[in-house]
Design a protein around this motif. Structure first.
Motif, PDB file in Angstrom:
ATOM      1  N   ARG A  32      45.623  37.324  40.699  1.00 45.54           N
ATOM      2  CA  ARG A  32      45.400  38.598  40.029  1.00 45.54           C
ATOM      3  C   ARG A  32      46.710  39.362  39.854  1.00 45.54           C
ATOM      4  NH1 ARG A  32      40.520  38.501  42.830  1.00 45.54           N
ATOM      5  NH2 ARG A  32      41.269  39.656  44.628  1.00 45.54           N
ATOM      6  N   ARG A  38      38.952  35.164  35.010  1.00 43.54           N
ATOM      7  CA  ARG A  38      39.567  36.064  34.036  1.00 43.54           C
ATOM      8  C   ARG A  38      39.278  35.655  32.595  1.00 43.54           C
ATOM      9  NH1 ARG A  38      41.679  40.774  36.285  1.00 43.54           N
ATOM     10  NH2 ARG A  38      41.384  40.341  38.472  1.00 43.54           N
ATOM     11  N   LEU A  70      41.632  39.121  29.541  1.00 38.46           N
ATOM     12  CA  LEU A  70      41.883  39.914  30.740  1.00 38.46           C
ATOM     13  C   LEU A  70      41.236  41.294  30.629  1.00 38.46           C
ATOM     14  CD1 LEU A  70      45.604  39.089  31.566  1.00 38.46           C
ATOM     15  CD2 LEU A  70      43.579  38.420  32.850  1.00 38.46           C
ATOM     16  N   ASN A 110      37.465  41.084  31.126  1.00 41.32           N
ATOM     17  CA  ASN A 110      36.997  40.818  32.484  1.00 41.32           C
ATOM     18  C   ASN A 110      37.514  41.830  33.492  1.00 41.32           C
ATOM     19  OD1 ASN A 110      35.479  38.065  32.497  1.00 41.32           O
ATOM     20  ND2 ASN A 110      37.254  37.732  31.161  1.00 41.32           N
TER      21      ASN A 110
END
Length: 348
Positions: A221, A251, A335, A338
């Motif tokens: 992350r 992701r 990205l 999510n």
């Protein structure tokens, strides 16, 4: 019956030792019927050996250690030795205390993980004349036994493979290097491979985490939240690689299209994942069996090589490929869709 039984058993064992043929079967049957079990304490007093080998590993919460200990125990059992196991939590002081406890219980030899031990532990083993062997490392220049691989060279090979695919933006999610010479050596190998082509391991692309999926996902992350992230990542072991791959998928990105992932160790699950994991294969069973063999041979007065290097090989699977597009609108949109965080994915 007590004294008589002891006398019968004593003579039975003497007869079994001296005679061959059918008498063996009759003697073994008599021993089984009497339920005789040799007295290990008495044998230790007589031979000054307990036929017990100690092993101190960092943790049991790691499939690689579990597999290695299983192979070691299987070998030692066939040689008539008992394995006494303990953990250190990657703390050299804890390791030294556990070793002292084992020595006080009469171990004949000791297996240690890596080569970062306290001076007090080394003095203890020397003063008590306890043979020991380091596993997971290969240091032929040192005066004590080791069985393992050259971690720096193996990590260099892993990184060079990614560079051969065309990757120049390479990061690393490594194990915590404090008190872990294997992790330190692997990071050094990645740095050397990059330096060979005038590149460097950028500080923001080099993260250290414990061997846990949650922590590995958190590292992924962090990487994916950067304005510019690497196209490939070398992981300190397969478990860390699993966590990175899980987070990439979470992701909405794809391995290896958006990020190539390289593991280390080649655990059982690595070939079953989708995509399957490219990794460095370490013959774990051989490492631990060879360590046991060194101690057994040394204790019996037979010659044994002081240093043994095992071969590590690159296993190419589906998690690595040529660099795809520079993370652009599609990846950024995934990205954003999510979100920057994954509730419950990390213990932090």
């Amino acid at each position: 019956m007590g004294p008589r039984r002891v006398g019968v058993l004593h003579h039975a064992h003497e007869l079994r030792r001296r005679h061959a043929g059918g008498e063996h079967h009759r003697i073994d049957t008599a021993i089984a019927e009497l339920g005789y079990i040799p007295d290990a304490a008495a044998r230790a007093l007589s031979s000054r050996r307990t036929r017990t080998i100690g092993a101190i590993i960092p943790t049991v919460d790691n499939a690689m250690f579990a597999r290695g200990v299983e192979a070691l125990q299987s070998y030692l059992s066939l040689q008539g030795y008992l394995l006494l196991l303990s953990t250190s939590g990657y703390d050299p002081e804890v390791e030294a205390r556990q070793a002292q406890n084992m020595v006080s219980r009469g171990i004949d030899g000791l297996i240690l993980r890596g080569d970062m031990h306290t001076d007090s532990l080394r003095r203890l083993l020397a003063s008590q004349r306890i043979p020991f062997v380091n596993v997971g490392v290969y240091h032929p220049d040192k005066p004590y036994a080791c069985v393992g691989n050259n971690n720096e060279a193996a990590a260099w090979r892993a990184c060079r493979y990614l560079m051969e695919l065309g990757h120049r933006k390479i990061g690393m999610v490594a194990a915590i290097s404090s008190n872990n010479d294997r992790a330190t050596a692997r990071a050094a190998g990645v740095r050397r491979a990059l330096a060979d082509d005038g590149l460097q391991l950028r500080p923001e692309w080099h993260l250290e985490v414990p061997y846990h999926l949650d922590d590995a996902r958190q590292a992924a992350r962090t990487l994916l939240s950067l304005p510019d992230w690497p196209t490939a990542v070398v992981c300190g072991n397969d478990v860390i690689a699993y966590g990175v791959m899980l987070e990439v998928e979470r992701r909405g990105l794809r391995v290896p299209d958006d990020l190539s992932v390289m593991g280390f160790d080649d655990l059982e699950w690595s070939r079953h994942l989708r995509p399957s994991l490219t990794t460095m294969h370490v013959p774990t069973d051989e490492v631990w069996t060879r360590a046991g063999e060194f101690l057994v041979r040394s204790l019996s007065g037979r010659p044994a090589p002081l240093h043994h290097e095992v071969d590590v090989s690159l296993v190419v699977r589906e998690s690595t490929g040529r660099p795809g597009r520079t993370p652009g609108p599609g990846a950024r949109e995934a990205l954003a869709r999510n979100g920057p965080t994954d509730a419950g994915a990390s213990r932090r």
